[in-house]
Design a protein around this motif. Structure first.
Motif, PDB file in Angstrom:
ATOM      1  N   ASN A  40       0.808  -1.230   0.000  1.00  4.09           N
ATOM      2  CA  ASN A  40       0.000   0.000   0.000  1.00  4.09           C
ATOM      3  C   ASN A  40       0.842   1.283   0.000  1.00  4.09           C
ATOM      4  O   ASN A  40       0.408   2.312   0.516  1.00  4.09           O
ATOM      5  CB  ASN A  40      -0.975   0.005   1.184  1.00  4.09           C
ATOM      6  CG  ASN A  40      -1.884  -1.186   1.158  1.00  4.09           C
ATOM      7  OD1 ASN A  40      -2.471  -1.513   0.135  1.00  4.09           O
ATOM      8  ND2 ASN A  40      -1.985  -1.871   2.287  1.00  4.09           N
ATOM      9  N   PHE A  42       1.708   3.251  -2.533  1.00  5.72           N
ATOM     10  CA  PHE A  42       1.246   4.283  -3.468  1.00  5.72           C
ATOM     11  C   PHE A  42      -0.267   4.414  -3.443  1.00  5.72           C
ATOM     12  O   PHE A  42      -0.984   3.416  -3.334  1.00  5.72           O
ATOM     13  CB  PHE A  42       1.681   3.939  -4.907  1.00  5.72           C
ATOM     14  CG  PHE A  42       3.167   3.861  -5.083  1.00  5.72           C
ATOM     15  CD1 PHE A  42       3.929   5.017  -5.198  1.00  5.72           C
ATOM     16  CD2 PHE A  42       3.810   2.640  -5.138  1.00  5.72           C
ATOM     17  CE1 PHE A  42       5.304   4.942  -5.357  1.00  5.72           C
ATOM     18  CE2 PHE A  42       5.180   2.553  -5.300  1.00  5.72           C
ATOM     19  CZ  PHE A  42       5.935   3.707  -5.407  1.00  5.72           C
ATOM     20  N   ASP A  43      -0.741   5.647  -3.578  1.00  4.41           N
ATOM     21  CA  ASP A  43      -2.176   5.899  -3.700  1.00  4.41           C
ATOM     22  C   ASP A  43      -2.682   5.498  -5.081  1.00  4.41           C
ATOM     23  O   ASP A  43      -3.836   5.103  -5.231  1.00  4.41           O
ATOM     24  CB  ASP A  43      -2.504   7.381  -3.488  1.00  4.41           C
ATOM     25  CG  ASP A  43      -2.174   7.847  -2.087  1.00  4.41           C
ATOM     26  OD1 ASP A  43      -2.288   7.032  -1.152  1.00  4.41           O
ATOM     27  OD2 ASP A  43      -1.804   9.017  -1.925  1.00  4.41           O
ATOM     28  N   MET A  44      -1.826   5.646  -6.091  1.00  3.82           N
ATOM     29  CA  MET A  44      -2.211   5.330  -7.465  1.00  3.82           C
ATOM     30  C   MET A  44      -1.005   4.780  -8.216  1.00  3.82           C
ATOM     31  O   MET A  44       0.122   5.221  -8.003  1.00  3.82           O
ATOM     32  CB  MET A  44      -2.721   6.576  -8.189  1.00  3.82           C
ATOM     33  CG  MET A  44      -3.072   6.318  -9.653  1.00  3.82           C
ATOM     34  SD  MET A  44      -3.711   7.762 -10.500  1.00  3.82           S
ATOM     35  CE  MET A  44      -5.387   7.726  -9.904  1.00  3.82           C
ATOM     36  N   VAL A  45      -1.279   3.833  -9.101  1.00  2.30           N
ATOM     37  CA  VAL A  45      -0.255   3.309 -10.004  1.00  2.30           C
ATOM     38  C   VAL A  45      -0.722   3.571 -11.421  1.00  2.30           C
ATOM     39  O   VAL A  45      -1.870   3.278 -11.770  1.00  2.30           O
ATOM     40  CB  VAL A  45      -0.013   1.801  -9.788  1.00  2.30           C
ATOM     41  CG1 VAL A  45       0.907   1.241 -10.859  1.00  2.30           C
ATOM     42  CG2 VAL A  45       0.571   1.553  -8.403  1.00  2.30           C
ATOM     43  N   ILE A  65       1.564  -4.805  -8.488  1.00  2.00           N
ATOM     44  CA  ILE A  65       0.853  -3.520  -8.564  1.00  2.00           C
ATOM     45  C   ILE A  65      -0.263  -3.500  -7.529  1.00  2.00           C
ATOM     46  O   ILE A  65      -0.433  -2.520  -6.799  1.00  2.00           O
ATOM     47  CB  ILE A  65       0.306  -3.282  -9.988  1.00  2.00           C
ATOM     48  CG1 ILE A  65       1.470  -2.998 -10.943  1.00  2.00           C
ATOM     49  CG2 ILE A  65      -0.705  -2.133  -9.995  1.00  2.00           C
ATOM     50  CD1 ILE A  65       1.070  -2.935 -12.401  1.00  2.00           C
ATOM     51  N   ARG A  66      -1.011  -4.576  -7.455  1.00  2.00           N
ATOM     52  CA  ARG A  66      -2.093  -4.654  -6.464  1.00  2.00           C
ATOM     53  C   ARG A  66      -1.533  -4.542  -5.051  1.00  2.00           C
ATOM     54  O   ARG A  66      -2.107  -3.890  -4.183  1.00  2.00           O
ATOM     55  CB  ARG A  66      -2.844  -5.962  -6.623  1.00  2.00           C
ATOM     56  CG  ARG A  66      -4.011  -6.069  -5.659  1.00  2.00           C
ATOM     57  CD  ARG A  66      -4.864  -7.295  -5.964  1.00  2.00           C
ATOM     58  NE  ARG A  66      -5.973  -7.328  -5.053  1.00  2.00           N
ATOM     59  CZ  ARG A  66      -6.161  -8.266  -4.139  1.00  2.00           C
ATOM     60  NH1 ARG A  66      -5.313  -9.269  -4.038  1.00  2.00           N
ATOM     61  NH2 ARG A  66      -7.199  -8.233  -3.340  1.00  2.00           N
ATOM     62  N   CYS A  69      -0.274  -0.819  -4.290  1.00  2.00           N
ATOM     63  CA  CYS A  69      -1.243   0.251  -4.525  1.00  2.00           C
ATOM     64  C   CYS A  69      -2.389   0.171  -3.515  1.00  2.00           C
ATOM     65  O   CYS A  69      -3.019  -0.875  -3.368  1.00  2.00           O
ATOM     66  CB  CYS A  69      -1.794   0.155  -5.947  1.00  2.00           C
ATOM     67  SG  CYS A  69      -2.908   1.499  -6.355  1.00  2.00           S
ATOM     68  N   SER A  70      -2.657   1.289  -2.866  1.00  2.00           N
ATOM     69  CA  SER A  70      -3.735   1.320  -1.880  1.00  2.00           C
ATOM     70  C   SER A  70      -5.038   1.847  -2.451  1.00  2.00           C
ATOM     71  O   SER A  70      -6.063   1.801  -1.777  1.00  2.00           O
ATOM     72  CB  SER A  70      -3.322   2.185  -0.687  1.00  2.00           C
ATOM     73  OG  SER A  70      -3.179   3.537  -1.104  1.00  2.00           O
ATOM     74  N   VAL A  73      -5.749   2.428 -10.027  1.00  2.00           N
ATOM     75  CA  VAL A  73      -4.788   2.134 -11.076  1.00  2.00           C
ATOM     76  C   VAL A  73      -5.295   2.717 -12.385  1.00  2.00           C
ATOM     77  O   VAL A  73      -6.502   2.834 -12.593  1.00  2.00           O
ATOM     78  CB  VAL A  73      -4.563   0.611 -11.253  1.00  2.00           C
ATOM     79  CG1 VAL A  73      -3.935   0.005 -10.022  1.00  2.00           C
ATOM     80  CG2 VAL A  73      -5.847  -0.109 -11.620  1.00  2.00           C
TER      81      VAL A  73
END
Length: 135
Positions: A40, A42-45, A65-66, A69-70, A73
């Motif tokens: 978690n 990053f807020d966005m990928v 990525i999942r 990422c919090s 995407v």
């Protein structure tokens, strides 16, 4: 020496037309299948035409990525949904990304917007998948 465009400087917190402050940018080299970040982080990928080059390791990349990422995407890729038989043949021959938008749910992503109404590559239909990470 200049590696960032003037447009990028706005994203990096700089002023248009000026080189962004380098201390605001951190580059990390590594494998997309084993990202060196905490869960978690990053807020966005955001990935643009990168996944298409990673077909052999795609399940591991999407899992990473999942994991890191919090929130949301954005994937800009030549999704199967937006390519006809001739383009699909080319994609298969090249070994590119060939998932449909629906298939991303198996990797833990929930679609919010999925469209091909964007600028396109010359040979392949590209779509934008804006989704949320399922936790």
């Amino acid at each position: 020496e200049e590696i960032l465009s003037d447009n990028y400087s706005i994203w990096a917190g700089g002023e248009p037309g000026k080189t962004p402050p380098r201390e605001n940018i951190k580059f990390t080299q590594g494998s997309a299948a084993l990202l060196p970040y905490e869960d978690n982080h990053f807020d966005m990928v955001f990935s643009i035409l990168a996944l298409e080059q990673m077909r052999q390791i795609l399940p591991d990349v999407l899992a990473e990525i999942r994991r890191v990422c919090s929130g949301n995407v954005i994937f800009v890729e030549p999704f199967a949904d937006f390519n006809g038989p001739k383009d699909q043949e080319h994609i298969e021959f090249k070994g590119y990304f060939n998932l449909s938008g629906d298939e991303l749910s198996a990797f833990g992503f929930i679609p919010l917007i999925f469209t091909s109404q964007i600028l396109r590559k010359l040979h392949m239909g590209v779509g934008v998948y804006f989704g949320q990470v399922q936790k």
